[in-house]
Design an enzyme around this catalytic site. Sequence first.
Site, PDB file in Angstrom:
ATOM      1  N   ASP A  12       0.864  -1.171   0.000  1.00 30.71           N
ATOM      2  CA  ASP A  12       0.000   0.000   0.000  1.00 30.71           C
ATOM      3  C   ASP A  12       0.910   1.233   0.000  1.00 30.71           C
ATOM      4  O   ASP A  12       2.076   1.150   0.421  1.00 30.71           O
ATOM      5  CB  ASP A  12      -0.866  -0.018   1.266  1.00 30.71           C
ATOM      6  N   ASP A  14      -0.273   5.116   0.609  1.00 30.75           N
ATOM      7  CA  ASP A  14      -0.592   6.153   1.602  1.00 30.75           C
ATOM      8  C   ASP A  14      -0.731   5.565   3.000  1.00 30.75           C
ATOM      9  O   ASP A  14      -1.564   4.682   3.231  1.00 30.75           O
ATOM     10  CB  ASP A  14      -1.881   6.873   1.196  1.00 30.75           C
ATOM     11  N   ARG A  59     -13.741  11.234  -2.188  1.00 31.77           N
ATOM     12  CA  ARG A  59     -13.718  11.975  -0.919  1.00 31.77           C
ATOM     13  C   ARG A  59     -14.326  13.357  -1.112  1.00 31.77           C
ATOM     14  O   ARG A  59     -15.086  13.842  -0.262  1.00 31.77           O
ATOM     15  CB  ARG A  59     -12.256  12.051  -0.441  1.00 31.77           C
ATOM     16  N   HIS A  85      -9.828  17.766  -8.247  1.00 40.84           N
ATOM     17  CA  HIS A  85      -8.884  16.662  -8.113  1.00 40.84           C
ATOM     18  C   HIS A  85      -7.679  16.819  -9.036  1.00 40.84           C
ATOM     19  O   HIS A  85      -6.550  16.491  -8.661  1.00 40.84           O
ATOM     20  CB  HIS A  85      -9.582  15.320  -8.345  1.00 40.84           C
ATOM     21  N   LYS A  88      -5.606  19.440  -7.335  1.00 41.65           N
ATOM     22  CA  LYS A  88      -5.045  18.834  -6.123  1.00 41.65           C
ATOM     23  C   LYS A  88      -3.846  17.939  -6.464  1.00 41.65           C
ATOM     24  O   LYS A  88      -2.824  17.951  -5.767  1.00 41.65           O
ATOM     25  CB  LYS A  88      -6.134  18.028  -5.401  1.00 41.65           C
TER      26      LYS A  88
END
Length: 263
Positions: A12, A14, A59, A85, A88
């Site tokens: 993974d 994050d 999110r 997004h 971002k």
Amino acid sequence: MTTTVLQALLWDVDGTLAETERDGHRVAFNRAFEALGLPWRWDEARYGELLRVTGGRERLMADMAQRSDAPGNAGEREILARELHTIKSKHYAELVSAAQLPLRPGVRELIDEAAAAGVRQAITTTTSRSSMAALMRVNLGADWQRCFAAVVCGEDVRHKKPDPEVFKQALALMNLSPLQALALEDSPGGVAGARAAGVPVVVTRSSYFEHADIEDAIAIGPGLHTRQGWQPALAGAQGRVTLADLQAWRVGFESVSQFGPLN
Ligand code: XBP
Ligand code: MG
């Protein structure tokens, strides 16, 4: 009972490879709000709540669904979420490129040890490819992909974690069965996804999920840099978590496994 050698680590990103959420993704989302002249800001606590929703765009949609000052129309919210997004993601890449988000201690050592031992490795993440690649480039160098036999990101799957799709895709790309692999995760959603794919999971607690209920891991501890604080306990107080430790946890897991013997 026979035990196979561990053949692959599924990483993974994050929270597991690096603590990216609070000072990386969260800050980048806030910069995107600012760039579009929106008054919205996610403080640390609110972002912690929103982490229950995996995926940045998802999110944003979840947050907007709760706001009275967001567009009322679902289609308009979708367009705004996509625009936010994109902005971002650029800010996130800038943040990691400034080397503000290092790998968690013990991660680089385990990646190098696995590579030297011929254990294959994959990235199995919810995050967008561009954000993941920016983090890897700055921490592992321009040729970071040499370490990974498969890289599966948010845009590669129809359903993000806790769905098992990202794990199933990585296993298929490496032609492995679930029990030949081991997932490294930090979140309940990540653990759920790996388990639904049949992959055993080791959890390194991250700051946002420090106290989260996580039941289905074969081992859980504070980080790969230390042998202390792990369940099941590790022998010896000094040093980091090694491949041999992961293998030992798999053997212990095998003896109590509801999946049956490793093969
Ligand atoms: C990580 C995430 C991601 C990031 C944001 O989950 O939920 O959504 O917060 O990334 P995991 P994007 O660690 O389980 O993979 O904005 O690129 O989607
Ligand atoms: Mg994670």
